[in-house]
Scaffold this motif. Structure first.
Motif, short mmCIF file in Angstrom:
data_model
loop_
_atom_site.label_atom_id
_atom_site.label_comp_id
_atom_site.label_asym_id
_atom_site.label_seq_id
_atom_site.Cartn_x
_atom_site.Cartn_y
_atom_site.Cartn_z
N ARG A 124 1.02 -1.70 0.18
CA ARG A 124 -0.03 0.01 -0.04
C ARG A 124 0.88 1.10 -0.06
N LYS A 125 2.25 1.23 0.42
CA LYS A 125 2.98 2.35 0.45
C LYS A 125 3.53 2.80 -0.89
N PHE A 126 3.44 3.74 -1.27
CA PHE A 126 4.01 4.38 -2.13
C PHE A 126 5.47 4.17 -2.34
N PRO A 127 6.30 3.65 -3.30
CA PRO A 127 5.96 3.79 -4.52
C PRO A 127 5.53 2.18 -4.99
N LYS A 128 5.92 1.23 -3.81
CA LYS A 128 5.63 -0.07 -4.50
C LYS A 128 4.21 0.13 -4.78
N ASN A 129 3.61 0.74 -4.27
CA ASN A 129 2.06 0.17 -4.35
C ASN A 129 1.59 0.23 -6.27
N ILE A 130 2.47 1.15 -6.68
CA ILE A 130 2.38 0.83 -7.87
C ILE A 130 2.89 -0.13 -8.39
N LEU A 131 3.65 -0.70 -8.15
CA LEU A 131 4.62 -1.89 -8.55
C LEU A 131 3.53 -3.19 -8.37
N ALA A 132 3.25 -3.25 -7.24
CA ALA A 132 1.78 -3.91 -6.51
C ALA A 132 1.11 -4.63 -7.31
N GLY A 133 0.36 -2.98 -7.64
CA GLY A 133 -0.39 -3.31 -8.55
C GLY A 133 -0.21 -3.31 -10.11
N MET A 134 0.49 -2.77 -10.33
CA MET A 134 1.30 -3.46 -12.40
C MET A 134 1.30 -5.03 -12.14
N PHE A 135 1.71 -5.43 -10.70
CA PHE A 135 2.03 -7.31 -10.98
C PHE A 135 0.98 -8.06 -10.42
N GLY A 136 -0.47 -7.61 -9.78
CA GLY A 136 -1.16 -8.32 -9.03
C GLY A 136 -1.21 -8.72 -7.31
N PHE A 137 -0.57 -8.09 -6.98
CA PHE A 137 -0.59 -8.14 -6.19
C PHE A 137 -1.35 -7.33 -4.69
N GLU A 138 -2.33 -8.41 -4.09
CA GLU A 138 -3.38 -7.73 -4.07
C GLU A 138 -3.46 -7.77 -2.32
#
Length: 188
Positions: free
Chosen positions: A154-168
């Motif tokens: 949920r933290k920026f900027p990893k939230n962008i990467l998590a969203g791109m790669f489907g980490f929920e």
């Protein structure tokens, strides 16, 4: 020509740094995801231990407590539900029902002094208590792993990467409603 070469090298260095950052962030997300999966496997291992131990406990106590059929029926039903659970949420719900039924059985056994003095019952009760402690510890560790994982994705900027790669986000292991109330055993 020299300025052009310096600019190209600078751009390549910047791209390399960004790529290394993305790879590092992705790898850390994968590591956290695996930590959550590993902790859940530990919880399931302890739940399986409980599942395997219960028939022995029930059979040891059943003969001396024929009048407590309701408790044994609840344990059998919860154990069956545990065996059929497929998803994490179903397993959590079944585990909580089984835990509640076992809690009622523990109260019943405590109220029957002749059962407490039976060596087999005492040994099985000790095993069950140890198993419940192990389950509690692994649940806590699982929730810690889920907390760390959920916070990271949920933290920026990893939230962008998590969203791109489907980490929920993952679900916590939570007690069922009413678990804060001790079970009531009534003697007729």
């Amino acid at each position: 020509m020299k300025k052009g070469l310096i600019a190209i090298v600078a751009v390549l260095v910047i791209i390399g740094i960004l790529a290394a950052s993305v790879f590092g962030s992705y790898n850390s997300l994968v590591a956290l995801d695996e930590k959550v999966n590993n902790q859940w496997a530990n919880v399931e291992s302890k739940l399986q231990r409980r599942y395997d131990l219960i028939p022995n406990l029930v059979e040891s106590v059943k003969g001396a407590m024929a009048q407590e059929k309701e408790v044994f029926t609840a344990i059998a039903d919860a154990r069956s539900k545990m065996a059929g659970a497929q998803t994490t949420d179903e397993k959590v719900e079944a585990s909580n029902q089984l835990e509640s039924a076992i809690g009622r059985l523990l109260v019943v056994v405590e109220n029957y002094p002749e059962l407490r003095s039976n060596a087999n019952v005492t040994a099985l009760m000790d095993e069950l208590a140890g198993t419940e402690n192990r389950i509690s510890t692994e649940r806590d560790r699982y929730n810690e792993a889920v907390s760390q994982y959920n916070a990271t994705i949920r933290k920026f900027p990893k939230n962008i990467l998590a969203g791109m790669f489907g980490f929920e986000q993952r679900s916590y292991f939570e007690a069922t409603e009413g678990a804060e109330t001790a079970p009531q055993v009534k003697f007729n």
